[in-house]
Write a protein that holds these residues in place. Structure first.
Motif, PDB file in Angstrom:
ATOM      1  N   SER A 226       0.831  -1.208   0.000  1.00  0.00           N
ATOM      2  CA  SER A 226       0.000   0.000   0.000  1.00  0.00           C
ATOM      3  C   SER A 226       0.862   1.253   0.000  1.00  0.00           C
ATOM      4  O   SER A 226       0.584   2.227  -0.722  1.00  0.00           O
ATOM      5  CB  SER A 226      -0.932  -0.003   1.216  1.00  0.00           C
TER       6      SER A 226
ATOM      7  N   ARG B 211      -8.416   2.298  -4.680  1.00  0.00           N
ATOM      8  CA  ARG B 211      -7.896   3.181  -3.634  1.00  0.00           C
ATOM      9  C   ARG B 211      -8.751   4.443  -3.671  1.00  0.00           C
ATOM     10  O   ARG B 211      -8.805   5.143  -4.673  1.00  0.00           O
ATOM     11  CB  ARG B 211      -6.437   3.540  -3.864  1.00  0.00           C
TER      12      ARG B 211
ATOM     13  N   CYS C 227      -7.323   1.457   0.513  1.00  0.00           N
ATOM     14  CA  CYS C 227      -7.355   0.366  -0.456  1.00  0.00           C
ATOM     15  C   CYS C 227      -8.355  -0.713  -0.047  1.00  0.00           C
ATOM     16  O   CYS C 227      -8.249  -1.282   1.047  1.00  0.00           O
ATOM     17  CB  CYS C 227      -5.965  -0.259  -0.613  1.00  0.00           C
TER      18      CYS C 227
END
Length: 254
Positions: free
Chosen positions: A111, A174, A187
């Protein structure tokens, strides 16, 4: 570490791109699980996406124009075109940012890597990761029965599965923080293996190697339900963030 950026990777989106969404995340939190929109209709809005099915009967993943139903027993099957969904987010996936991910990253590290590729936190992005995973922890909601409980209760006995040494696809979105309640901020991703036999809503994973592809979006096409239940739902609870954390990020039982 290998990076293979497209020319637009460091700039703001140059072309407008639309994400279509059916219903609201807060509607799911309030137990609005009856689907008004069919899989066939959803596919008319995009070839890529995630969501769930009528009565929370499994997780949805649309990849390459095919809609998959990820069941509570860990199996995957092609969804019927007549199957209905109470919540889904879809788009036509056009990768404008690509990068090879560093090896052996956990979800949080992936991420952070993805965040470093984005031109701004203020746009929406469809995200696809194709690669080899040493571990993928998933959970899948089970079909509910009326009267529907709130989602924090409905996911209390959801099934957890750890998939090891697999290749597959992580797909999802996202979403900016300002969309909290409309969608899931941060996310929100689902997984399906390359054999298309198993998958679910991702809780954690370890990516051994993979390609990250990102499709920036500038427009949101939001379709709201027209049911009495939606009209009477509490769509602005004070604890929206806490409820989303419970239903999205529960850790698997070891």
């Amino acid at each position: 570490m290998s990076y293979q950026h497209t020319p637009t990777a460091s700039f703001l989106p140059l072309e407008r791109h639309t994400i279509f969404q059916n219903s609201l995340m807060t509607a799911l939190l309030d137990g609005i699980y009856d689907g008004q929109m069919t899989t066939s209709e959803l596919l008319g809005h995009g070839n890529f996406g995630i969501g769930t099915f009528d009565a929370l009967d499994g997780e949805m993943l649309i990849i390459d124009g095919i809609c998959w139903q990820l069941n509570s027993d860990g199996t995957a099957n092609k969804a019927s075109l007549s199957a209905r969904s109470p919540f889904a987010v879809v788009t036509n996936f056009v990768p404008r940012i690509t990068a090879s991910a560093p090896a052996r990253l956990e979800r949080g590290e992936v991420s952070a890597f993805i965040d470093g590729l984005l031109p701004s936190d203020n746009f929406m992005y469809a995200v696809k990761i194709t690669g080899r995973f040493s571990r993928v922890d998933v959970r899948t909601v089970s079909r509910q029965h009326k009267p529907y409980p709130p989602m924090t209760e409905a996911t209390g006995d959801d099934a957890h599965l750890t998939i090891t040494d697999t290749t597959g696809v992580v797909a999802g979105f996202r979403t900016p923080v300002y969309e909290r309640g409309i969608s899931v901020p941060g996310c929100h991703v689902h997984f399906i293996d390359d054999a298309r036999t198993t998958g679910g809503h991702i809780l954690d994973f370890v990516l051994d190697e993979g390609l990250v592809e990102i499709c920036p979006a500038t427009d949101l096409n939001l379709r709201l339900p027209t049911t009495l239940e939606f009209g009477q739902a509490d769509l602005a609870p004070d604890d929206t963030a806490a409820q989303i954390e419970v239903v999205e990020n529960k850790k698997p039982r070891r």
